[in-house]
Design an enzyme around this catalytic site. Structure first.
Site, PDB file in Angstrom:
ATOM      1  N   HIS A 261       1.055  14.832  -2.671  1.00  0.00           N
ATOM      2  CA  HIS A 261       2.002  15.709  -2.027  1.00  0.00           C
ATOM      3  C   HIS A 261       1.608  15.971  -0.893  1.00  0.00           C
ATOM      4  O   HIS A 261       0.528  16.254  -0.228  1.00  0.00           O
ATOM      5  CB  HIS A 261       2.284  17.006  -2.668  1.00  0.00           C
ATOM      6  N   ASP A 312       7.744  15.199  -9.966  1.00  0.00           N
ATOM      7  CA  ASP A 312       8.343  13.950 -10.597  1.00  0.00           C
ATOM      8  C   ASP A 312       7.599  13.218 -11.769  1.00  0.00           C
ATOM      9  O   ASP A 312       7.973  12.578 -12.686  1.00  0.00           O
ATOM     10  CB  ASP A 312       8.494  12.901  -9.724  1.00  0.00           C
TER      11      ASP A 312
HETATM   12  N1  COA Z   1      -1.652   7.332  -5.190  1.00  0.00           N
HETATM   13  C1  COA Z   1      -2.812   6.644  -4.571  1.00  0.00           C
HETATM   14  N2  COA Z   1      -3.391   7.139  -3.456  1.00  0.00           N
HETATM   15  C2  COA Z   1      -2.730   8.243  -2.878  1.00  0.00           C
HETATM   16  C3  COA Z   1      -1.922   8.628  -3.423  1.00  0.00           C
HETATM   17  C4  COA Z   1      -0.883   8.308  -4.595  1.00  0.00           C
HETATM   18  N3  COA Z   1       0.068   8.535  -5.065  1.00  0.00           N
HETATM   19  N4  COA Z   1      -1.068   9.823  -2.628  1.00  0.00           N
HETATM   20  C5  COA Z   1      -2.118   9.897  -1.576  1.00  0.00           C
HETATM   21  N5  COA Z   1      -3.098   9.101  -1.755  1.00  0.00           N
HETATM   22  C6  COA Z   1      -4.072   8.804  -1.051  1.00  0.00           C
HETATM   23  C7  COA Z   1      -3.701   8.007   0.633  1.00  0.00           C
HETATM   24  O1  COA Z   1      -3.503   6.821   0.256  1.00  0.00           O
HETATM   25  C8  COA Z   1      -4.728   8.681   1.405  1.00  0.00           C
HETATM   26  O2  COA Z   1      -5.828   7.728   1.097  1.00  0.00           O
HETATM   27  P1  COA Z   1      -6.526   7.280   2.563  1.00  0.00           P
HETATM   28  O3  COA Z   1      -7.194   8.663   2.940  1.00  0.00           O
HETATM   29  O4  COA Z   1      -7.832   6.306   1.888  1.00  0.00           O
HETATM   30  O5  COA Z   1      -5.741   6.632   3.237  1.00  0.00           O
HETATM   31  C9  COA Z   1      -5.183   9.945   0.842  1.00  0.00           C
HETATM   32  O6  COA Z   1      -4.796   9.962  -0.576  1.00  0.00           O
HETATM   33  C10 COA Z   1      -4.365  11.088   1.310  1.00  0.00           C
HETATM   34  O7  COA Z   1      -2.986  11.123   1.342  1.00  0.00           O
HETATM   35  P2  COA Z   1      -2.052  11.382   2.418  1.00  0.00           P
HETATM   36  O8  COA Z   1      -1.720   9.832   3.014  1.00  0.00           O
HETATM   37  O9  COA Z   1      -2.294  12.215   3.416  1.00  0.00           O
HETATM   38  O10 COA Z   1      -0.833  11.688   1.695  1.00  0.00           O
HETATM   39  P3  COA Z   1       0.552  12.018   2.647  1.00  0.00           P
HETATM   40  O11 COA Z   1       0.727  13.657   2.729  1.00  0.00           O
HETATM   41  O12 COA Z   1       0.871  11.279   3.736  1.00  0.00           O
HETATM   42  O13 COA Z   1       1.735  11.684   1.264  1.00  0.00           O
HETATM   43  C11 COA Z   1       3.061  11.465  -0.550  1.00  0.00           C
HETATM   44  C12 COA Z   1       2.084  12.354   0.285  1.00  0.00           C
HETATM   45  C13 COA Z   1       3.738  12.364  -1.559  1.00  0.00           C
HETATM   46  C14 COA Z   1       3.871  10.630   0.367  1.00  0.00           C
HETATM   47  C15 COA Z   1       1.925  10.632  -1.138  1.00  0.00           C
HETATM   48  O14 COA Z   1       0.887  11.471  -1.830  1.00  0.00           O
HETATM   49  C16 COA Z   1       2.565   9.459  -2.015  1.00  0.00           C
HETATM   50  O15 COA Z   1       2.954   8.461  -1.573  1.00  0.00           O
HETATM   51  N6  COA Z   1       2.781   9.780  -3.496  1.00  0.00           N
HETATM   52  C17 COA Z   1       3.395   8.751  -4.478  1.00  0.00           C
HETATM   53  C18 COA Z   1       4.924   9.040  -4.121  1.00  0.00           C
HETATM   54  C19 COA Z   1       5.468  10.310  -4.806  1.00  0.00           C
HETATM   55  O16 COA Z   1       5.198  10.559  -6.085  1.00  0.00           O
HETATM   56  N7  COA Z   1       6.265  10.972  -4.141  1.00  0.00           N
HETATM   57  C20 COA Z   1       6.793  12.292  -4.660  1.00  0.00           C
HETATM   58  C21 COA Z   1       6.476  13.326  -4.026  1.00  0.00           C
HETATM   59  S1  COA Z   1       6.842  14.816  -4.560  1.00  0.00           S
END
Ligand code: COA
Length: 370
Positions: A261, A312
């Site tokens: 998140h 979700d």
């Molecule tokens: N699966 C695998 N790796 C994940 C992840 C996931 N669901 N969520 C975060 N990470 C990883 C990122 O790739 C990143 O890795 P890195 O440092 O090696 O690049 C690290 O964790 C930090 O995450 P970050 O990119 O800072 O998260 P964000 O704040 O930009 O993104 C989301 C947040 C929600 C977009 C992201 O967690 C995601 O895409 N989740 C899956 C989609 C989802 O379930 N969305 C519903 C949200 S309510």
């Protein structure tokens, strides 16, 4: 923030004030108008929470009665819209059809062009009451089933089940659905809410703003995640395969939908409540497999990556157990989030300033046409 510094994805940027909800990642808490969402989910109906989000206070008995009366009186959709829904392509994604239906509600609404707070509240009631009817009509008509008319003597959640399935499930299942709507109703400046505020800031109407919210919610990084979670469960099939499946994904550095998140880094405040009602629903339908898969995925992700599930993750399988088609999960999220979006539209309008950030130009140097 240093001048000229780019905050990609607007990470950490405070774009405005809000009184609607507060996300407190440090203490893993979310409040709507000051009330903890867990308490609202346990003690209130979705209608009470919708009233709270829009009006700032929980309703007393008379206020609730009046609010319910207004919502129930506005549930019917026009014959014109029903015909349009019947003619939607059977393959069209329900988020696309929902977007189109809400846009059509804007065409039919007599007050679309009246952009006052009073008119917006009345338009909110109509969008709030009619969107579930449009979603349920699409749910049935694409299967070749007759559209079922809404009923005034049913609660918001009961009526949605009635319009989709022609029957209402047990009290426990209706409560689990109501809880999911409460938890999905509002979440401060998330991507779709911000989209509704951007549109409102141009002084465009509330239907346009809600359509923008639906467009933003569709993406798998936002609302579309609940569908993707279910597809992952279908790929995994058996609990015995869950651990290897997720370890393999981690090894391949794949994104695992339903986890992570932008704001919560130590767990989503809504997940424990939704998980409780997910497990209750699974117990009701005598399904042991899904909760087992969920537990393995969650434990493995936390152990290996320290990434926690988001809302979700438990809501997807809950909706599936209730009988909803997977591609209708995000339209259900829409039905709930209309409340939060509308409260933000009204808040934005009350103290508006056009939202217009800057960008740093990195294109070609100035050149002349030869
Ligand atoms: N699966 C695998 N790796 C994940 C992840 C996931 N669901 N969520 C975060 N990470 C990883 C990122 O790739 C990143 O890795 P890195 O440092 O090696 O690049 C690290 O964790 C930090 O995450 P970050 O990119 O800072 O998260 P964000 O704040 O930009 O993104 C989301 C947040 C929600 C977009 C992201 O967690 C995601 O895409 N989740 C899956 C989609 C989802 O379930 N969305 C519903 C949200 S309510």
């Amino acid at each position: 923030m240093a001048e000229g510094e780019i905050k990609k994805g607007l990470v950490g940027v405070i774009a405005d004030e809000t009184k609607v909800s507060e996300v407190m990642p440090d203490i893993n808490s979310l409040t709507y108008r000051g009330y903890a969402v867990q308490d609202l989910a346990e003690h209130c109906s979705f209608e009470e929470v919708a009233y709270l989000i829009l009006n700032g206070e929980l309703p007393n008995k008379d206020q609730l009665k009046e609010f319910e009366k207004q919502e129930r009186a506005n549930r019917e959709i026009s014959t014109n819209l029903k015909n349009i829904i019947k003619n939607y392509s059977k393959d069209a994604h329900p988020m696309d059809t929902t977007r189109t239906s809400v846009s059509h509600l804007g065409l039919e609404d007599k007050e679309t062009a009246t952009n006052t707070i009073e008119a917006d509240y009345k338009k909110f009631i109509r969008i709030f009451a009619k969107t579930p009817t449009a979603v349920a009509a699409n749910f049935r008509s694409r299967k070749g089933l007759e559209i079922i008319e809404p009923k005034k003597d049913l609660s918001f959640s009961e009526n949605f089940f009635h319009m989709c399935f022609g029957k209402i499930p047990s009290k426990e299942v209706v409560k689990a659905f109501d809880v999911s709507l409460i938890l999905y109703a509002e979440h401060s400046f998330n991507a779709s809410t911000f989209a509704t505020r951007v549109v409102t800031s141009t002084l465009a109407d509330i239907h346009s703003a809600i359509v923008a919210g639906i467009c933003a919610l569709k993406g798998p990084l936002h609302g579309g995640a609940n569908e993707e979670v279910m597809k992952m469960f279908f790929n995994i099939k058996e609990p015995e395969k869950a651990k290897d499946y997720i370890l393999n994904k981690i090894k391949n550095k794949d994104l695992i939908i339903g986890f992570g998140h932008r704001v919560y880094k130590n767990g989503d405040s809504r997940v424990p409540t939704m998980t409780k009602y997910y497990y209750k629903t699974a117990e009701f339908y005598k399904n042991e497999k899904f909760p087992k898969i969920s537990k393995i995925l969650e434990d493995t992700m936390i152990k290996e990556k320290n990434i926690f599930p988001n809302l979700d993750f438990p809501s997807g399988p809950t909706y599936y157990l209730m009988g909803f088609d997977v591609d209708f999960f995000t339209p259900i999220f829409v039905i709930a989030r209309i409340t939060g979006w509308s409260a933000h539209v009204i808040e934005q309008l009350k103290n508006n300033r056009l939202i217009r950030p800057l960008s740093k130009y990195t294109g070609s140097k100035h050149r002349t046409i030869k």
